[in-house]
Write an enzyme that holds these catalytic residues in place. Sequence first.
Site, PDB file in Angstrom:
ATOM      1  N   GLN A 148       5.591 -11.867 -17.069  1.00 39.23           N
ATOM      2  CA  GLN A 148       4.807 -10.816 -16.455  1.00 39.23           C
ATOM      3  C   GLN A 148       5.652  -9.574 -16.183  1.00 39.23           C
ATOM      4  O   GLN A 148       5.153  -8.461 -16.205  1.00 39.23           O
ATOM      5  CB  GLN A 148       4.206 -11.354 -15.152  1.00 39.23           C
ATOM      6  CG  GLN A 148       3.062 -10.544 -14.624  1.00 39.23           C
ATOM      7  CD  GLN A 148       3.430  -9.929 -13.297  1.00 39.23           C
ATOM      8  OE1 GLN A 148       4.150  -8.954 -13.243  1.00 39.23           O
ATOM      9  NE2 GLN A 148       2.932 -10.517 -12.237  1.00 39.23           N
ATOM     10  N   ARG A 190       8.245   6.815  -2.552  1.00 43.63           N
ATOM     11  CA  ARG A 190       8.414   6.727  -1.101  1.00 43.63           C
ATOM     12  C   ARG A 190       9.172   5.460  -0.710  1.00 43.63           C
ATOM     13  O   ARG A 190       9.983   5.482   0.208  1.00 43.63           O
ATOM     14  CB  ARG A 190       7.045   6.755  -0.411  1.00 43.63           C
ATOM     15  CG  ARG A 190       7.180   6.813   1.088  1.00 43.63           C
ATOM     16  CD  ARG A 190       5.833   6.934   1.790  1.00 43.63           C
ATOM     17  NE  ARG A 190       6.002   6.619   3.201  1.00 43.63           N
ATOM     18  CZ  ARG A 190       5.117   5.980   3.922  1.00 43.63           C
ATOM     19  NH1 ARG A 190       3.996   5.545   3.357  1.00 43.63           N
ATOM     20  NH2 ARG A 190       5.326   5.738   5.191  1.00 43.63           N
ATOM     21  N   ASN A 228       0.826  -1.209   0.000  1.00 44.26           N
ATOM     22  CA  ASN A 228       0.000   0.000   0.000  1.00 44.26           C
ATOM     23  C   ASN A 228       0.867   1.269   0.000  1.00 44.26           C
ATOM     24  O   ASN A 228       0.709   2.136   0.836  1.00 44.26           O
ATOM     25  CB  ASN A 228      -0.921  -0.011   1.221  1.00 44.26           C
ATOM     26  CG  ASN A 228      -2.042   0.991   1.116  1.00 44.26           C
ATOM     27  OD1 ASN A 228      -2.469   1.331   0.017  1.00 44.26           O
ATOM     28  ND2 ASN A 228      -2.531   1.461   2.235  1.00 44.26           N
ATOM     29  N   LYS A 258       1.212 -11.463  -2.177  1.00 44.15           N
ATOM     30  CA  LYS A 258       1.880 -10.672  -3.210  1.00 44.15           C
ATOM     31  C   LYS A 258       3.360 -10.459  -2.898  1.00 44.15           C
ATOM     32  O   LYS A 258       4.225 -10.656  -3.760  1.00 44.15           O
ATOM     33  CB  LYS A 258       1.162  -9.327  -3.370  1.00 44.15           C
ATOM     34  CG  LYS A 258       1.538  -8.559  -4.617  1.00 44.15           C
ATOM     35  CD  LYS A 258       2.678  -7.624  -4.351  1.00 44.15           C
ATOM     36  CE  LYS A 258       3.031  -6.870  -5.633  1.00 44.15           C
ATOM     37  NZ  LYS A 258       4.084  -5.865  -5.358  1.00 44.15           N
ATOM     38  N   HIS A 293      -2.674  -3.712 -10.242  1.00 45.17           N
ATOM     39  CA  HIS A 293      -2.468  -3.432 -11.661  1.00 45.17           C
ATOM     40  C   HIS A 293      -2.641  -4.713 -12.493  1.00 45.17           C
ATOM     41  O   HIS A 293      -3.379  -4.735 -13.481  1.00 45.17           O
ATOM     42  CB  HIS A 293      -1.077  -2.844 -11.854  1.00 45.17           C
ATOM     43  CG  HIS A 293      -0.757  -2.491 -13.270  1.00 45.17           C
ATOM     44  ND1 HIS A 293      -1.487  -1.584 -14.001  1.00 45.17           N
ATOM     45  CD2 HIS A 293       0.206  -2.929 -14.106  1.00 45.17           C
ATOM     46  CE1 HIS A 293      -0.983  -1.476 -15.206  1.00 45.17           C
ATOM     47  NE2 HIS A 293       0.046  -2.280 -15.297  1.00 45.17           N
ATOM     48  N   ARG A 327       4.770  -0.184   8.725  1.00 45.05           N
ATOM     49  CA  ARG A 327       5.671  -1.235   8.223  1.00 45.05           C
ATOM     50  C   ARG A 327       6.880  -1.431   9.123  1.00 45.05           C
ATOM     51  O   ARG A 327       7.584  -2.431   9.001  1.00 45.05           O
ATOM     52  CB  ARG A 327       6.107  -0.905   6.806  1.00 45.05           C
ATOM     53  CG  ARG A 327       4.931  -0.773   5.851  1.00 45.05           C
ATOM     54  CD  ARG A 327       5.332  -0.205   4.515  1.00 45.05           C
ATOM     55  NE  ARG A 327       4.156   0.286   3.803  1.00 45.05           N
ATOM     56  CZ  ARG A 327       3.597   1.464   3.995  1.00 45.05           C
ATOM     57  NH1 ARG A 327       4.117   2.296   4.898  1.00 45.05           N
ATOM     58  NH2 ARG A 327       2.535   1.828   3.318  1.00 45.05           N
ATOM     59  N   ASP A 366      -0.595  -7.807  -8.277  1.00 40.03           N
ATOM     60  CA  ASP A 366      -0.972  -6.571  -7.599  1.00 40.03           C
ATOM     61  C   ASP A 366      -2.244  -6.035  -8.246  1.00 40.03           C
ATOM     62  O   ASP A 366      -2.796  -6.647  -9.155  1.00 40.03           O
ATOM     63  CB  ASP A 366       0.165  -5.549  -7.650  1.00 40.03           C
ATOM     64  CG  ASP A 366       0.617  -5.286  -9.085  1.00 40.03           C
ATOM     65  OD1 ASP A 366      -0.226  -5.314  -9.986  1.00 40.03           O
ATOM     66  OD2 ASP A 366       1.813  -5.054  -9.302  1.00 40.03           O
ATOM     67  N   PRO A 422       3.491 -12.438  -9.129  1.00 44.85           N
ATOM     68  CA  PRO A 422       2.946 -11.479  -8.157  1.00 44.85           C
ATOM     69  C   PRO A 422       1.744 -10.757  -8.757  1.00 44.85           C
ATOM     70  O   PRO A 422       1.856 -10.146  -9.819  1.00 44.85           O
ATOM     71  CB  PRO A 422       4.110 -10.503  -7.915  1.00 44.85           C
ATOM     72  CG  PRO A 422       5.335 -11.201  -8.414  1.00 44.85           C
ATOM     73  CD  PRO A 422       4.865 -12.096  -9.528  1.00 44.85           C
TER      74      PRO A 422
END
Length: 322
Positions: A320, A163, A158, A257, A278, A213, A276, A274
């Site tokens: 991918q 960042r 998230n 993920k 998207h 986190r 996500d 993975p």
Amino acid sequence: CSPTPMKLRDAPSACPSLWRCLPCPLAELRLDLVLSSGQSFRWWESSPGAWTGVLGDRVWTLRQDGDRLWYTVYGEEDEHKKEEERDGCPARAAKLDVAETDRILRDYFQLDVGLSALYRAWAAADPLFRKVANDFPGVRVLRQDPVECLFSFICTSNNHISRITAMIERLCQAFGRRLCCLDSRPFHAFPPLSALTGADAEARLRALGFGYRAKFVSGSARAIAEGLGTEGLCQLRTAPYAEARRVLCALPGVGAKVADCVCLLSLDKAEAVPVDTHVWHIARQRYGVALGGKSLTPRAYQEIGDFFRGLWGPRAGWAQAV
DNA sequence: CTTCGACCTGGATAT
DNA sequence: CGGACCAGGTCGAAA
């Protein structure tokens, strides 16, 4: 920084003796696409076409031209002193060194995996891949250090890339060994597991802007240190995909993920896909994957991965990445 | 088993 | 059907 500051090197022409090259056509590797696509967060385009970053506790600058991959490795700050003290044979030492750096780079980019043949196979199986492939040649999966990969991807949940990159930079500055300075900019190694298990690690990470986190990073570091250890984590490279995934998902902050990212990018699990938000969108819109739920449930996650593995085969994760 | 909301922070966007 | 605090998710609780 250092009393005799080192400078960034952008091209072999200025000082050819500090550079080496490996044969590597552009169809096999596109540095710009691979190093800026979010597989690793530790490379920086130091000048146009030149990528500087930390790999295997050394600082490198990479560049490619025609069908060669060029690289230079920077010495550590006190390396000169060490070499004088050792008083060994410099020619012999240098020779051993280039054999090792060649090997490290070939391993990191997995250059023994022929990408052109894989592209042909994926294009034959998938018309949509065919369209994308022309614009994105040379996209391959890096073989990263499992500890760095795991803790980096715990930070991605998230979150956005700008960042994430800044967080990991601060993590290395605060917990990692300083390797050298280039143009007054310090470079730090990714910290070893043991540096993240301290009682104050979570608080320090919070102070570095890790948010929630911080608990995941320190908690996972603790869990691995008390469990399988760094060696055990690295040994997951020879374990089956399902087992590696199961072990990773038991760590705090590691869901499906992130586990798949670590499996694909550091544990030799080329079939890991993975998924996500998207990829989930693409799977539904472009590939018409029919799924019951409206959200990415564990079952939907599994089905999307299975779909792409069925379409692209045992290296679905590589396809991918393109 | 699925659905929901909370969660740190900062960028991008829209008031 | 378009637009929305959301961004490369994860966790714990609840129905």
